[in-house]
Design a protein around this motif. Structure first.
Motif, short mmCIF file in Angstrom:
data_model
loop_
_atom_site.label_atom_id
_atom_site.label_comp_id
_atom_site.label_asym_id
_atom_site.label_seq_id
_atom_site.Cartn_x
_atom_site.Cartn_y
_atom_site.Cartn_z
N ASP A 49 -4.71 -4.08 16.05
CA ASP A 49 -5.35 -5.01 15.12
C ASP A 49 -4.87 -6.42 15.41
OD1 ASP A 49 -6.61 -6.30 13.02
OD2 ASP A 49 -5.07 -5.75 11.56
N GLN A 54 -6.87 -5.65 9.30
CA GLN A 54 -7.23 -4.23 9.24
C GLN A 54 -6.01 -3.37 8.94
OE1 GLN A 54 -10.55 -3.56 9.47
NE2 GLN A 54 -10.75 -5.78 9.67
N ASN A 55 -6.25 -2.06 8.88
CA ASN A 55 -5.19 -1.09 8.65
C ASN A 55 -5.39 0.05 9.64
OD1 ASN A 55 -3.04 0.29 7.51
ND2 ASN A 55 -4.20 1.02 5.74
N GLN A 126 1.08 5.25 4.94
CA GLN A 126 1.00 3.80 5.07
C GLN A 126 2.31 3.18 5.54
OE1 GLN A 126 -1.84 1.70 4.44
NE2 GLN A 126 -0.44 0.42 5.63
N LYS A 128 4.17 -0.71 6.65
CA LYS A 128 4.08 -2.16 6.59
C LYS A 128 5.11 -2.76 7.54
CE LYS A 128 2.66 -2.48 1.72
NZ LYS A 128 2.94 -3.13 0.41
N PHE A 187 -0.24 -4.16 8.61
CA PHE A 187 -0.35 -2.81 8.08
C PHE A 187 -0.87 -1.86 9.16
CE2 PHE A 187 -0.97 -5.97 4.85
CZ PHE A 187 -0.17 -5.55 3.81
N TYR A 188 -0.40 -0.63 9.12
CA TYR A 188 -0.98 0.42 9.96
C TYR A 188 -0.68 1.76 9.31
CZ TYR A 188 3.68 1.41 11.91
OH TYR A 188 5.00 1.75 12.08
N THR A 189 -1.48 2.75 9.67
CA THR A 189 -1.35 4.09 9.11
C THR A 189 -0.94 5.06 10.19
OG1 THR A 189 -3.04 3.65 7.44
CG2 THR A 189 -2.59 5.95 7.93
N ASN A 259 -5.02 2.14 0.55
CA ASN A 259 -3.93 1.21 0.25
C ASN A 259 -4.25 0.46 -1.04
OD1 ASN A 259 -1.73 -0.43 0.37
ND2 ASN A 259 -2.35 -1.55 2.20
N GLN A 321 -8.20 -1.67 -1.47
CA GLN A 321 -6.95 -2.40 -1.45
C GLN A 321 -7.13 -3.77 -2.09
OE1 GLN A 321 -5.41 -3.36 2.42
NE2 GLN A 321 -7.30 -4.27 3.14
#
Length: 364
Positions: A49, A54-55, A126, A128, A187-189, A259, A321
C-alpha cells in the motif's frame, strides 16, 4: 523472531522551534498524535500500500517492507502493534544501522541489498505500524531495550498493548518543543494461508478499560483483534466507564479484518442535584445555571460525522472504519459492491464540510 543472515522479524504476530511542549494526544486510530500539526512530516507505508490509505492483507510467511519518508532531517522510530496487543520495535535495530533519515528521502526497512528480511507471522488480524519522527534522538529507555549483546531487535517493555505504548511514548515526547516531533500510522492485516469462511474484527479506542459487545455477545476489551467471527453484518456496542456508549453496525468479511476505531469524547458530566430553596423563581434560575454548567459540548465535526454515518446505515451501509484526520474525521462504509468514503472537516468561520463519495464495482 529469527535473526541470521536472512533475519526474520515477526511483524504481526511485528525553521524555529517553539519553546512550549505539545501534550501528545492518544488516539484509537493513530496511537499517538501531535495536536499542533508541526511542519515536520513523516509518512509510513507497507509494501502493498504505497498510498497509505488501504488495509492490505498479507499471508503468514509473506515478506513485507516498511518505508518511512520525512520532509526534514529526522530520527525515525518504528513500532508494530500486533493483533494480540503485543508490540514489536522495528527501528532502531542492530541490523539496519542508524535510524536517521535525510530530508525528502525514503528509507525502506529492509532496504535493497540488506542481508535480512521481514516476514509476517501469526496471529492473524489487524496490525498497525507507528512511525514516530523527531528532530533530535529520543530516549527510549523506558519503552524498549536490547536484553543481550546478541539481540538484533529491542524488546518493548511497555504493558497494556497499544494504550500502554501510547502512554509511554507520550511521556517521551511531551517535554519536546511542539514543532519537533510528528507521527503517522499504516495498517495491514495478517490473513490465514488457506481460505476461510470467518472474519476478524479490530476495535480500537483512545481510552482504557473499554469493552466490546458484538451482536449482544460480550467479546472483551478493546485494542485487540477478535478472530473466527462468522461473516455477516452485526450491531456493535463499545462501552467505557464515564463515557457515552458508542453503537454502530459492522460488516465482518470472510478472510478479512474489519477495522473500527472509536474516539471517545469528553467524559459524561455529572448531573447536578436539583436546587430546592423554597422559592420557585430561585429554584428555576438555580437549576437552569446548574444545567448549563453541567453541559459537555461535543466536537461539531464529530456530531456531523456521526449523524451522516447513521443516515448511511439507515440506507443499508455498514461502517468499516473511522479515522481521525487533522481537520476532522474520515470513514469508510460498504453496502454490497458499493463503497462510500465520508469526510467531515472543520472549516473557517465555525463551519463543517461534509463530503460523501461513492464507488460502485460492476462485474462484466
Amino acid at each position: 523472531m529469527k535473526a541470521n543472515l536472512t533475519a526474520l522479524l515477526a511483524l504481526g504476530t511485528a525553521a524555529t522551534l517553539s519553546v512550549a511542549g505539545a501534550q501528545a494526544k492518544i488516539s484509537a486510530q493513530s496511537i499517538i498524535v501531535n495536536p499542533t500539526q508541526p511542519d515536520l512530516q513523516v509518512s509510513v507505508r507497507v509494501s502493498k500500500d504505497t498510498s497509505g490509505t488501504q488495509n492490505p492483507a498479507y499471508r503468514v510467511g509473506e515478506a513485507i517492507t516498511v518505508s518511512a519518508t520525512v520532509n526534514r532531517d529526522a530520527y525515525v522510530y518504528l513500532f508494530n502493534v500486533n493483533p494480540d496487543g503485543s508490540v514489536d520495535q522495528i527501528l532502531p535495530n542492530r541490523l539496519s544501522g542508524e535510524n536517521f533519515v535525510k530530508a525528502n528521502t525514503t528509507k525502506s526497512f529492509p532496504a535493497a541489498g540488506d542481508n535480512f528480511t521481514y516476514s509476517v507471522e501469526g496471529p492473524i488480524g489487524q496490525n498497525k505500524v507507528l512511525a514516530l519522527a523527531s528532530l533530535t534522538p529520543l530516549n527510549l529507555d523506558q519503552v524498549s531495550s536490547f536484553k543481550t549483546a546478541q539481540d538484533q531487535f529491542a524488546t518493548v517493555s511497555t504493558q497494556g498493548g497499544q494504550a500502554g505504548l501510547a502512554q509511554a511514548l507520550s511521556i517521551v515526547v511531551n517535554p519536546l518543543p511542539q514543532n519537533s516531533w510528528v507521527s503517522d500510522t499504516a495498517f495491514y492485516t495478517v490473513a490465514a494461508q488457506n481460505p476461510v469462511s470467518t472474519g476478524s474484527l479490530f476495535v480500537g479506542t483512545n481510552v482504557n478499560n473499554a469493552t466490546v459487545t458484538l451482536n449482544g455477545q460480550r467479546l472483551g476489551g478493546a485494542n485487540v483483534t477478535y478472530n473466527n467471527l462468522r461473516a455477516g453484518t452485526y450491531p456493535v456496542r463499545v462501552q467505557a466507564p464515564g463515557f457515552s456508549d458508542y453503537t454502530t453496525t459492522v460488516a465482518i468479511r470472510a478472510g478479512g479484518t474489519t477495522n473500527l476505531n472509536v474516539e471517545f469524547a469528553q467524559p459524561l458530566a455529572a448531573v447536578p442535584a436539583p436546587v430546592n430553596t423554597g422559592s420557585p423563581v430561585l429554584d428555576f434560575i438555580g437549576n437552569l445555571l446548574g444545567a448549563i454548567a453541567g453541559t459537555t459540548l461535543q466536537d461539531p465535526a464529530r456530531s456531523a460525522y456521526d449523524q451522516k454515518v447513521r443516515e448511511l446505515q439507515t440506507d443499508g451501509y455498514a461502517l468499516q472504519q473511522t479515522r481521525t484526520t487533522g481537520s476532522g474525521y474520515s470513514g469508510t462504509l460498504v453496502r454490497g459492491s458499493s463503497t462510500v468514503t465520508l469526510n467531515v472537516d472543520r472549516g473557517a468561520n465555525r463551519t463543517v464540510r461534509v463530503n460523501v463519495n461513492e464507488t460502485t464495482t460492476y462485474r462484466y
